[in-house]
Enzyme design. Structure first.
Site, PDB file in Angstrom:
ATOM      1  N   GLN A 100      13.305-106.659  29.162  1.00  0.00           N
ATOM      2  CA  GLN A 100      14.010-107.880  28.757  1.00  0.00           C
ATOM      3  C   GLN A 100      14.487-108.622  29.995  1.00  0.00           C
ATOM      4  O   GLN A 100      14.998-109.721  29.897  1.00  0.00           O
ATOM      5  CB  GLN A 100      15.224-107.527  27.900  1.00  0.00           C
ATOM      6  N   ASN A 101      14.358-107.981  31.159  1.00  0.00           N
ATOM      7  CA  ASN A 101      14.902-108.582  32.374  1.00  0.00           C
ATOM      8  C   ASN A 101      13.983-109.662  32.925  1.00  0.00           C
ATOM      9  O   ASN A 101      12.769-109.603  32.774  1.00  0.00           O
ATOM     10  CB  ASN A 101      15.140-107.505  33.434  1.00  0.00           C
ATOM     11  N   HIS A 118      11.359-111.615  27.867  1.00  0.00           N
ATOM     12  CA  HIS A 118      12.239-112.785  27.992  1.00  0.00           C
ATOM     13  C   HIS A 118      11.868-113.662  29.183  1.00  0.00           C
ATOM     14  O   HIS A 118      12.671-114.451  29.658  1.00  0.00           O
ATOM     15  CB  HIS A 118      13.711-112.340  28.089  1.00  0.00           C
ATOM     16  N   CYS A 126       5.205-124.321  30.261  1.00  0.00           N
ATOM     17  CA  CYS A 126       5.171-125.558  29.481  1.00  0.00           C
ATOM     18  C   CYS A 126       5.501-125.198  28.038  1.00  0.00           C
ATOM     19  O   CYS A 126       4.833-124.341  27.451  1.00  0.00           O
ATOM     20  CB  CYS A 126       3.788-126.191  29.579  1.00  0.00           C
ATOM     21  N   CYS A 129       2.266-126.424  25.635  1.00  0.00           N
ATOM     22  CA  CYS A 129       0.991-125.693  25.541  1.00  0.00           C
ATOM     23  C   CYS A 129       1.143-124.226  25.929  1.00  0.00           C
ATOM     24  O   CYS A 129       0.218-123.435  25.754  1.00  0.00           O
ATOM     25  CB  CYS A 129      -0.102-126.363  26.377  1.00  0.00           C
ATOM     26  N   CYS A 150      -1.294-130.526  29.978  1.00  0.00           N
ATOM     27  CA  CYS A 150      -1.116-131.308  28.742  1.00  0.00           C
ATOM     28  C   CYS A 150      -0.066-132.413  28.878  1.00  0.00           C
ATOM     29  O   CYS A 150       0.172-133.147  27.920  1.00  0.00           O
ATOM     30  CB  CYS A 150      -0.760-130.369  27.590  1.00  0.00           C
ATOM     31  N   SER A 189      21.401-102.495  25.247  1.00  0.00           N
ATOM     32  CA  SER A 189      22.252-102.273  24.082  1.00  0.00           C
ATOM     33  C   SER A 189      21.409-102.359  22.810  1.00  0.00           C
ATOM     34  O   SER A 189      21.901-102.055  21.725  1.00  0.00           O
ATOM     35  CB  SER A 189      23.376-103.312  24.052  1.00  0.00           C
TER      36      SER A 189
END
Ligand code: NAD
Ligand code: ZN
Length: 251
Positions: A100-101, A118, A126, A129, A150, A189
């Site tokens: 998640q880091n 994440h 972008c 796109c 795009c 967590s």
């Protein structure tokens, strides 16, 4: 358990980078515990007015917790926990990491198979796109131009509150959760969805769960093994044990 498993996946959260000097958001020393939880509409603020959003980022008008996080991220280097996971991968005992880091420390430590659910602070994306590009040093200080493919709106890759997880990252994390027969859940967590739900998905497919965390979490009671301690201390011991155990079992 790691030695007898064939597809071990590590799922990591902010806790693994605490010993690298990057505070977690929640918990006793967490950034949000000290500064308060930020507004939950970061992504809609970006969509409403990308230019104003970037201006706030770059003119020092970012919220104080963001400035603190940014300084910590700039100074951070991998700690023995990151390094132990890279060693386990090199030894063939760990297939991949779902993190998640956004700090890039797993890659800095030498890990190769890393899914950044994440996003990464070293990339831009972008939102129209989905294309991801490296975030050059220049765009740490000024807004990037519209997307070359795009013409769409370009944002840093790190996922904001209210922002959907980029589909490829979500698919890759789900695949890891579905294939794993053992998951190391480290320094998270496990409350942020959908990332926090991945260990349970793996468990419902028969995977064993090993938690490494300094505190009890919502997941602790359902884990097969709980290693209570700092990731930077527990993971090197674990990697050492796996290496010793494998050497012994091959003799
Ligand atoms: P969290 O802040 O909700 O939880 C952190 C967890 O780490 C807690 O369960 C805590 O007990 C544990 N912990 C604290 N110190 C530890 C240590 N030394 N060793 C092992 N465990 C320790 O973090 P989260 O669940 O990962 O979710 C918050 C979101 O914000 C995530 O997306 C996270 O990746 C992101 N974030 C990223 C960074 C970073 O990139 N380094 C830093 C802060 C937050
Ligand atoms: Zn685009």
């Amino acid at each position: 358990m790691i030695i007898s498993s064939s597809h071990v996946v590590a799922m990591t959260g902010a806790g693994i980078s605490v010993e690298s000097g990057i505070p977690a958001f929640r918990g006793r020393e967490g950034i949000w515990t000290r500064h308060g939880t930020p507004a939950a509409d970061g992504y809609s603020q970006f969509l409403e007015d990308p230019e104003a959003f970037w201006a706030r980022q770059h003119l020092g008008r970012a919220e104080p917790w963001i400035a603190e996080l940014r300084n910590a991220l700039d100074a951070a280097t991998p700690n023995p926990g990151h390094i132990a996971l890279a060693e386990l991968e090199r030894a063939g005992a760990l297939r991949s990491i779902v993190t998640q880091n956004i700090d890039g420390l797993h890659q800095d430590a030498g890990s190769r198979s890393v899914v950044e659910i994440h996003g990464s602070r070293y990339k831009l994306r972008c939102v129209d796109c989905g294309i991801r590009t490296p975030r050059e040093e220049l765009f740490m200080a000024q807004a990037p131009p519209p997307c070359e493919s795009c013409g769409g709106r370009v944002k840093f890759d790190s996922v904001l509150f209210g922002e959907p997880i980029p589909p490829e990252a979500l698919e890759a994390s789900m695949a890891a959760a579905n294939q794993a027969d053992c998951v190391l859940v480290i320094g998270t967590s496990a409350t942020v969805r959908p990332a926090g739900g991945l260990p349970r998905i793996a468990q419902s497919n028969g995977a064993k769960l090993i938690e490494v965390n300094t505190s009890e979490t919502a997941l602790s009671k359902s884990c097969d093994i709980v290693l209570r301690g700092k990731a930077a201390e527990v993971l090197p011991q674990l990697a050492g044990g796996v290496s010793l155990g494998r050497a012994t079992s091959w003799q």
